[in-house]
Design a protein around this motif. Structure first.
Motif, mmCIF file in Angstrom:
data_model
loop_
_atom_site.group_PDB
_atom_site.id
_atom_site.type_symbol
_atom_site.label_atom_id
_atom_site.label_comp_id
_atom_site.label_asym_id
_atom_site.label_seq_id
_atom_site.Cartn_x
_atom_site.Cartn_y
_atom_site.Cartn_z
ATOM 1 N N ILE A 293 7.538 -3.180 -10.940
ATOM 2 C CA ILE A 293 7.471 -4.561 -11.329
ATOM 3 C C ILE A 293 7.843 -5.536 -9.830
ATOM 4 O O ILE A 293 6.785 -6.183 -9.796
ATOM 5 N N PRO A 294 8.575 -5.298 -9.029
ATOM 6 C CA PRO A 294 8.693 -6.152 -8.030
ATOM 7 C C PRO A 294 7.784 -5.658 -6.891
ATOM 8 O O PRO A 294 7.147 -6.742 -6.279
ATOM 9 N N LEU A 295 7.102 -4.457 -6.894
ATOM 10 C CA LEU A 295 5.970 -4.178 -6.354
ATOM 11 C C LEU A 295 4.733 -4.882 -6.781
ATOM 12 O O LEU A 295 3.931 -5.410 -5.831
ATOM 13 N N GLN A 296 4.761 -4.933 -7.948
ATOM 14 C CA GLN A 296 3.446 -5.815 -8.532
ATOM 15 C C GLN A 296 3.520 -7.176 -8.396
ATOM 16 O O GLN A 296 2.670 -8.125 -7.843
ATOM 17 N N MET A 297 4.938 -7.781 -8.254
ATOM 18 C CA MET A 297 5.197 -9.113 -7.883
ATOM 19 C C MET A 297 4.656 -9.477 -6.392
ATOM 20 O O MET A 297 4.184 -10.497 -6.309
ATOM 21 N N ILE A 298 5.005 -8.687 -5.687
ATOM 22 C CA ILE A 298 4.581 -8.697 -4.185
ATOM 23 C C ILE A 298 2.945 -8.581 -4.071
ATOM 24 O O ILE A 298 2.333 -9.590 -3.201
ATOM 25 N N MET A 299 2.272 -7.782 -4.706
ATOM 26 C CA MET A 299 0.792 -7.698 -4.848
ATOM 27 C C MET A 299 0.325 -9.109 -5.404
ATOM 28 O O MET A 299 -0.597 -9.620 -4.646
ATOM 29 N N LYS B 212 6.428 11.271 -14.784
ATOM 30 C CA LYS B 212 6.915 9.954 -15.076
ATOM 31 C C LYS B 212 6.101 8.865 -15.405
ATOM 32 O O LYS B 212 4.868 8.742 -15.101
ATOM 33 N N HIS B 213 6.312 7.911 -16.007
ATOM 34 C CA HIS B 213 5.647 6.682 -16.645
ATOM 35 C C HIS B 213 5.887 5.668 -15.750
ATOM 36 O O HIS B 213 7.180 5.558 -15.057
ATOM 37 N N LEU B 214 5.258 4.789 -15.456
ATOM 38 C CA LEU B 214 5.444 3.609 -14.744
ATOM 39 C C LEU B 214 6.599 2.629 -15.171
ATOM 40 O O LEU B 214 7.462 2.120 -14.465
ATOM 41 N N ASP B 215 6.895 2.619 -16.594
ATOM 42 C CA ASP B 215 8.107 1.992 -17.107
ATOM 43 C C ASP B 215 9.315 2.481 -16.415
ATOM 44 O O ASP B 215 10.516 1.895 -16.631
ATOM 45 N N LEU C 120 9.983 3.670 -13.137
ATOM 46 C CA LEU C 120 10.273 3.399 -12.100
ATOM 47 C C LEU C 120 10.918 1.695 -11.944
ATOM 48 O O LEU C 120 10.156 0.845 -12.397
ATOM 49 N N SER C 121 11.915 1.552 -11.355
ATOM 50 C CA SER C 121 12.585 0.247 -11.087
ATOM 51 C C SER C 121 11.847 -0.439 -10.063
ATOM 52 O O SER C 121 11.939 -1.723 -10.137
ATOM 53 N N TRP C 122 11.081 0.172 -9.107
ATOM 54 C CA TRP C 122 10.355 -0.575 -8.094
ATOM 55 C C TRP C 122 9.121 -1.168 -8.304
ATOM 56 O O TRP C 122 8.396 -1.853 -7.648
ATOM 57 N N GLY D 52 0.979 -1.233 0.043
ATOM 58 C CA GLY D 52 -0.047 -0.027 0.099
ATOM 59 C C GLY D 52 0.876 1.297 -0.210
ATOM 60 O O GLY D 52 0.567 2.284 -0.663
ATOM 61 N N ILE D 53 1.826 1.310 0.748
ATOM 62 C CA ILE D 53 2.725 2.419 0.931
ATOM 63 C C ILE D 53 3.474 2.564 -0.440
ATOM 64 O O ILE D 53 3.851 3.601 -1.217
ATOM 65 N N GLY D 54 3.972 1.403 -0.913
ATOM 66 C CA GLY D 54 4.741 1.410 -2.310
ATOM 67 C C GLY D 54 3.827 2.099 -3.436
ATOM 68 O O GLY D 54 4.048 2.664 -4.303
#
Length: 91
Positions: free
Chosen positions: A65-71, A56-59, A61-63, A41-43
């Motif tokens: 994809i890992p944030l989505q993987m955790i979700m 900025k675009h989502l592409d 941001l380096s974090w 949630g914080i991410g």
């Protein structure tokens, strides 16, 4: 492989690992949900703030994809551990 396809495969990987952990350790995964949920949630909040302010675009941001993987790990773990715990409760 395109970025969308790569992101989809990584999301699927997170989901499948979540399913596996939910099947093997349903009690422990249920205890981890608050920690992972607050972190994700914080991410997402930080991601929203960064992308809306700085154009900025989502592409970029380096974090993201890992944030989505955790979700997706949380979603997979919630589905499988809830089913396993419900079966244990009713049997």
């Amino acid at each position: 492989m395109s970025k969308k396809t790569k992101r989809w495969w990584l999301q699927l990987f997170g989901f499948l690992i979540g399913l596996l952990f939910g099947l093997l350790r349903p009690d422990q995964i249920q205890q981890l949900f608050p920690i992972f949920g607050i972190g994700v949630g914080i991410g997402y909040f930080i991601t929203f703030r960064v992308t809306s302010e700085e154009e900025k675009h989502l592409d970029d941001l380096s974090w993201f994809i890992p944030l989505q993987m955790i979700m997706y790990f949380i979603i997979g773990g919630a589905i499988s551990s809830s089913i396993v715990l419900a079966i244990e409760l009713f049997s």
